[in-house]
Design an enzyme around this catalytic site. Structure first.
Site, PDB file in Angstrom:
ATOM      1  N   THR A  21       0.753  -1.290  -0.133  1.00 10.65           N
ATOM      2  CA  THR A  21       0.048   0.144  -0.065  1.00 10.65           C
ATOM      3  C   THR A  21       0.993   1.131   0.087  1.00 10.65           C
ATOM      4  OG1 THR A  21      -0.038   0.067   2.344  1.00 10.65           O
ATOM      5  CG2 THR A  21      -1.926  -1.171   1.279  1.00 10.65           C
ATOM      6  N   ASN A  35       1.100   4.696   1.651  1.00  9.86           N
ATOM      7  CA  ASN A  35       0.540   5.159   3.006  1.00  9.86           C
ATOM      8  C   ASN A  35       0.741   6.652   2.747  1.00  9.86           C
ATOM      9  OD1 ASN A  35       0.099   2.862   5.147  1.00  9.86           O
ATOM     10  ND2 ASN A  35       1.706   2.169   3.556  1.00  9.86           N
ATOM     11  N   GLU A  45      -4.688   4.297   3.376  1.00  4.89           N
ATOM     12  CA  GLU A  45      -3.573   3.344   3.047  1.00  4.89           C
ATOM     13  C   GLU A  45      -4.187   2.927   1.483  1.00  4.89           C
ATOM     14  OE1 GLU A  45      -1.917   1.041   6.649  1.00  4.89           O
ATOM     15  OE2 GLU A  45      -4.102   0.982   6.520  1.00  4.89           O
TER      16      GLU A  45
END
Length: 302
Positions: A205, A207, A253
């Protein structure tokens, strides 16, 4: 379009017709106001302009920073697309806040900014303790060649406002919020390092550390687009506290579909398209990532 940073002593060298307001969100009502300013400026053969504060005016008097719908860079992009000529960008200071209504209209707008016409919303206020209002502006119409007051813009008999859109976003009704904004709600953030659990489980992901104090959507998973270096990618994005893993502050995320590049340190734009499901605290990591896999497939199919 020119963006001109000014102070209270700035003297404009060209006439303009000015649009006034906070313009948070630049929603349908704001767009009608800006469109009117551009049209009227052309009729008067002058530039169209808007006065924008570097921070929301509420930030000067409130302890907690105002949650915003639109950062200034995004406002500028929208204004330029609409065809505005000039943005005057200024700090909202205690000195400025203390201006009397007539000082704001006559000294600041007319004499300093060389304004010949004004467009405002029906509920626009200005001057010390917001004592200035539309009626006072109309009482002083001789200061200007043109004054336009925009009536409330409604959707299904409900007045469109920044407050309404904030509440819709917080309730997870992102599609209606986007309809009233005329575009997807956007969060801008810098990609930062996190614990890397998603990558270990096969779902890396991005972030995001948000660059401003945006209104945070209802906690859950969203269908989103993420714009990186001008390119658009689909992403399944979790917004919330990640209660299964840590429950340590709000996190944004984004799992970017079919993407495997190092983007740490880049500033990206996240367009929030639709609410998929609420945030859930799972019993274990395995259940969490099984659900993430389903979320990704839902996003891919949209």
């Amino acid at each position: 379009m020119k963006v001109i940073e000014i102070d209270l002593d700035y003297i404009a060298n060209e006439e303009s017709l000015i649009a006034l307001g906070n313009f948070d969100g630049v929603h349908k009502g704001h767009i009608e106001l800006i469109d009117t300013a551009i049209k009227r400026a052309k009729e008067l053969n002058v530039k169209s302009s808007a006065l924008i504060f570097k921070e929301h005016t509420d930030n000067l008097v409130n302890i907690n920073k105002k949650e915003i719908l639109t950062d200034n860079d995004t406002k500028f992009e929208i204004f330029e697309d609409l065809g505005l000529d000039i943005i005057y960008l200024i700090d909202f200071t205690k000195e400025f806040m203390a201006y009397s209504p007539i000082k704001f209209l006559d000294d600041f707008l007319c004499k300093n900014l060389n304004v010949v016409g004004v467009v405002v919303g029906y509920d626009y206020t200005y001057g010390y303790k917001k004592e200035g209002h539309v009626d006072f502006l109309l009482d002083n119409k001789d200061l200007f060649k043109s004054i336009d007051v925009i009536a409330p813009v409604k959707n299904n008999h409900t007045k469109i406002s920044s407050s309404l859109i904030r509440n819709l976003i917080k309730d997870g009704d992102i599609k209606k919020a986007n309809f009233l904004l005329t575009r997807p709600y956007k969060l801008v953030g810098k990609v930062i390092h996190a614990k890397g659990l998603g990558k270990k489980m096969g779902f890396p992901t991005a972030n995001l550390e948000l660059v401003d104090n945006y209104v945070i959507p209802k906690f859950g998973v969203y269908d989103t687009d993420i714009i990186i270096d001008g390119k658009r990618y689909k992403a399944s994005t979790s917004i919330g506290t990640n209660p299964t893993v840590e429950n340590d502050g709000i996190k944004v995320e984004a799992h970017i579909l079919d993407f495997d590049e190092d983007i740490y340190g880049k500033t990206v734009q996240l367009e929030v398209l639709d609410f998929l499901r609420p945030e859930i605290k799972f019993d274990n990591i395995k259940d969490l990532f099984e659900q993430i896999s389903k979320d990704v497939e839902v996003t891919r199919a949209r």
